[in-house]
Design a protein around this motif. Structure first.
Motif, PDB file in Angstrom:
ATOM      1  N   PHE A  61     100.266 175.474  47.653  1.00 55.07           N
ATOM      2  CA  PHE A  61     101.034 174.996  46.397  1.00 55.07           C
ATOM      3  C   PHE A  61     101.931 173.813  46.416  1.00 55.07           C
ATOM      4  N   ALA A  62     101.877 172.763  45.767  1.00 47.51           N
ATOM      5  CA  ALA A  62     102.270 171.653  46.077  1.00 47.51           C
ATOM      6  C   ALA A  62     103.683 171.419  44.808  1.00 47.51           C
ATOM      7  N   LEU A  94      96.050 174.287  38.024  1.00 48.86           N
ATOM      8  CA  LEU A  94      96.869 174.056  38.989  1.00 48.86           C
ATOM      9  C   LEU A  94      97.071 172.358  38.869  1.00 48.86           C
ATOM     10  N   THR A 136      98.406 170.218  44.041  1.00 43.38           N
ATOM     11  CA  THR A 136      97.859 171.246  44.696  1.00 43.38           C
ATOM     12  C   THR A 136      96.478 171.027  44.881  1.00 43.38           C
ATOM     13  N   LYS A 141      95.892 168.724  47.748  1.00 44.63           N
ATOM     14  CA  LYS A 141      96.545 169.065  48.934  1.00 44.63           C
ATOM     15  C   LYS A 141      95.557 170.044  49.848  1.00 44.63           C
ATOM     16  N   ASP A 197     103.693 173.534  40.893  1.00 45.25           N
ATOM     17  CA  ASP A 197     103.233 174.548  41.354  1.00 45.25           C
ATOM     18  C   ASP A 197     104.015 175.540  42.444  1.00 45.25           C
ATOM     19  N   ASN A 198     105.014 174.839  42.853  1.00 47.48           N
ATOM     20  CA  ASN A 198     105.762 175.091  44.119  1.00 47.48           C
ATOM     21  C   ASN A 198     107.208 174.623  43.614  1.00 47.48           C
TER      22      ASN A 198
END
Length: 738
Positions: free
Chosen positions: A119-120, A238, A242, A245, A284-285
């Motif tokens: 997760f980005a 998402l 993400t 990534k 997401d992160n």
């Protein structure tokens, strides 16, 4: 094969300081890391002794300064310095001794991703996020001995291995289970224990549920996503970061924060403030603080101070893996707004615009431009006299360096080039003082108006019979004849009188118009034609009618005759021939008109006369070398404004480089200002008023009004025209008096 796993191998590192400018941005940092990923070395290669491709980014915050550093292996110095310059092409990138060490008793912590590395963080640059806004705010509460360091270490990973791993993570996520981090901590153990207990209880309940016939509902519930996935997917999808990534270059990343202060509480506050700086990057992160055990802190501080990642750190299963886009949000230089807010930031003070190459090849020295901390000599080219003699406008407040710096240097250098210069100084004689020091006696000449008695004449017309028509036009302006019926007749008779003049002196005009006997002799000597007939008509008019015709002229002459000095000049026979002055190569003529010797009205009229004499001589000179005509503080003698409308356009063709120096753009009449702008002049804008920069926004672009207001003393924004035309404006520290 000899491996070096257990050798204490020290990779030689070099450090660069990144000094941002106001226009520096960080939009290309992700490309910097994409390039770094191409230097990837496998663990086996590193074990064999090859240099790992690692980059350290550090922000050092002290109470009185904030600086930015990038540290890389010496073997990659050339390639990575070039990459840094391309990333921040308006910034200065300079190799420096190591400046980032932190004391051994500093407190340190790490920022780690809360969720799986798949997760980005927020990478969308359309979202206005400025993590450094909070990060740098710690400087406001620092004591004299406090220090803070924000450090990011990035080392590329194998892209194929990463893509295989993250693909499996995504498949697991699609099945409804959110991948967990491989984190070993007391907190994580408690969470895992709780999840285990809950899962066991849930299994027991599921068994009971099946026993009572609820098998279909159980299958449906097991197909639902876990709570963590529901939180991540709360927007239905998402984030772009993400998704990208999956295939982006990815890096083992260590984000460390260090704080030092004699006050333990202050040290804790600094560290917490820095740790909270990146909450806006949550997507997401997100990043969260992770504290080191006390026994590990010395090893982490050693890593920070030596730029050497230890093997225990490399082998940490819970280390961050960030994409190049994520690193692009963590590695930034401060925006212009932050530079304005925190004057402790070490930044280039002016917008970094390259000096055009044509101005670096010699000529008359202007000064030095500082581009990314490199001093570049700047010159005015002298080969193309057309462009050298374009009108020149110099604007700046009092004490900015216009007169002693620009005007004096311009006059001296024109003389040294074998050209000539005429300087009109209405102030305190500062120009002449400079000329006495810098030019030999035979290359300087002074006329002190108010003391030196000179004839008020236009003897320049004696050089050519055709010049009399031009003199008539000059006198129309000089005597300010209007365009009403009386004024029109005055012009007609004045023209005829000029055609009959024998000396070019203003006193002779008076004599022709007022002395009947002298006028008769003049008429007798004039050739047949319109001018003789006009003069004869005037001679035949009644005294009352002649007074009406000549009233505009005699009204102006009242000023001359009412001033003792000017009256002496009216009677004098010795004067200045501007044709001769313009034709003298290698001589500077300074015409001083100081307030202590002249009335305000007298000064205006005298300089107006000088301006007209120069204009009359312009087309009569025989030589063709450039002559600098320098008017200092022209707002003090604006009678000449009408004349300057013409010379701004015409003077270049006669190799006269008209130069005006004044305090602000709004001091010039609007019509004159517009004509000068339209003529395409050279502009030198020293620190001046806001209205000046607003009025010249197009001329100084890309510099803004705010850039202009921030111009340092003795510096000027230079907007010049050489070569193919308009050059990009740049800032130059102008040469001062010698």
């Amino acid at each position: 094969m000899r491996f070096k796993l257990f050798e204490n191998r020290q990779v030689e590192m070099v450090q660069f300081e990144i000094t941002p400018s106001r226009e520096t941005d960080s939009k290309r940092v992700h490309e910097l890391f994409r390039g770094l990923s191409t230097f990837y070395q496998t663990p086996l290669d590193v074990l064999r002794g090859k240099t790992p491709a690692v980059l350290w980014w550090d922000v050092m915050v002290r109470p009185d300064e904030i600086r930015f550093y990038c540290t890389v292996p010496a073997e990659l110095k050339r390639q990575l310095k070039s990459a840094l310059q391309n990333t921040w092409h308006q910034a200065s990138v300079d190799e420096v001794p190591f400046q980032t060490a932190v004391p051994a008793d500093s407190d340190v912590c790490e920022l780690k991703l809360r969720r799986s590395n798949m997760f980005a963080l927020q990478t969308d640059r359309r979202t206005e996020i400025e993590p450094y806004q909070t990060l740098l705010s710690v400087v406001g509460d620092m004591g004299p001995y406090d220090l803070a360091r924000y450090s990011v270490c990035a080392e590329p990973v194998n892209r194929l291995d990463w893509q295989d791993w993250v693909k499996r993570q995504h498949e697991e996520f699609k099945r409804g289970h959110t991948p967990r981090r491989a984190r070993v901590s007391s907190k994580q153990l408690l969470i895992s224990l709780g999840e285990f207990v809950v899962s066991q209880l849930q299994s027991l309940l599921d068994g009971l549920h099946v026993a009572i016939g609820g098998e279909e509902q159980l299958k449906k519930r097991k197909g639902e996503a876990d709570l963590e996935k529901r939180i991540i997917m709360i927007d239905g999808q998402l984030h772009r970061g993400t998704i990208n990534k999956l295939i982006a270059p990815t890096f083992n990343t260590y984000i460390r924060l260090a704080a030092h202060s004699p006050d333990r509480h202050q040290k804790s506050v600094i560290l917490q403030t820095m740790a909270n700086s990146f909450t806006d990057l949550a997507a997401d992160n997100e990043l969260e603080r992770s504290d080191y055990h006390e026994r590990l802190k010395p090893a982490i501080i050693q890593e920070l101070n030596t730029f050497r990642v230890s093997w225990p750190t490399r082998l940490d299963p819970d280390k961050n893996k960030l994409s190049n886009e994520e690193l692009g949000r963590l590695v930034e230089t401060p925006t212009a707004a932050l530079q304005d807010k925190y004057d402790q930031i070490s930044a280039l003070s002016t917008r970094q615009v390259e000096v055009p190459a044509i101005l670096c090849k010699g000529g008359m020295q202007l000064g030095e431009a500082s581009i990314r901390k490199q001093s570049i000599p700047v010159y005015l080219p002298t080969k193309d006299h057309d462009q050298l003699c374009l009108p020149t406008v110099v604007i700046g407040g009092m004490g900015s360096g216009k007169t002693k710096g620009f005007a004096c240097n311009r006059a001296v250098q024109f003389v040294e080039q074998g050209y000539s210069a005429i300087v009109i100084d209405p102030a305190k004689g500062e120009v002449w003082e400079q000329m006495e020091r810098r030019l030999p006696v035979d290359q300087r000449r002074r006329v002190l108006l108010g003391k030196d008695v000179i004839s008020l004449d236009f003897r320049e017309v004696l050089h050519s019979p055709q010049a009399r028509t031009r003199l008539a036009q000059i006198l129309f302006s000089f005597f300010d004849t209007s365009i009403d019926d009386t004024g029109a007749q005055t012009q007609r008779f004045l023209r005829a009188a000029v055609m009959g003049m024998q000396t070019g002196r203003l006193g002779e005009i008076v004599k022709i118009l007022s002395d009947n006997e002298y006028r008769e002799r003049i008429i007798e000597g004039m050739p047949e034609g319109m001018n003789r007939q006009t003069m004869q008509q005037y001679h035949n008019e009644s005294d009352a009618r002649r007074r009406q015709i000549t009233s505009p002229i005699f009204n102006r002459l009242d000023l001359l005759l009412g001033d003792p000095y000017l009256e002496k000049c009216m009677q004098a026979t010795s004067g200045i021939d501007m044709v001769e002055v313009l034709d003298w190569p290698g001589v500077c003529t300074v015409i001083d008109v100081p307030d202590r010797l002249n009335t305000r009205e007298g000064k205006d009229l005298l300089i107006n006369l000088i301006a007209f004499k120069i204009d009359a001589a312009m087309g009569l000179r025989q030589a063709n070398h450039p002559v600098a005509i320098i008017f200092d503080e022209p707002h003090q003698y604006l009678r000449s404004a009408k004349l300057w409308r013409n010379v701004a356009v015409e003077s270049r063709k006669y190799r006269l480089a008209y130069t005006w120096l004044f305090h602000s753009w709004e001091q010039l009449p609007k019509e004159l200002a517009q004509i000068i702008k339209d003529a395409g002049p050279h502009f030198f804008i020293y620190p001046s008023s806001k209205q000046t920069y607003k009025g010249l926004q197009e001329e100084i672009a890309p510099f803004t009004v705010e850039d202009g207001l921030g111009t340092k003393r003795f510096h000027a924004i230079c907007a010049l025209r050489f070569g193919e035309g308009r050059l990009n404006p740049f800032v130059c520290k102008m040469a001062g008096p010698a």
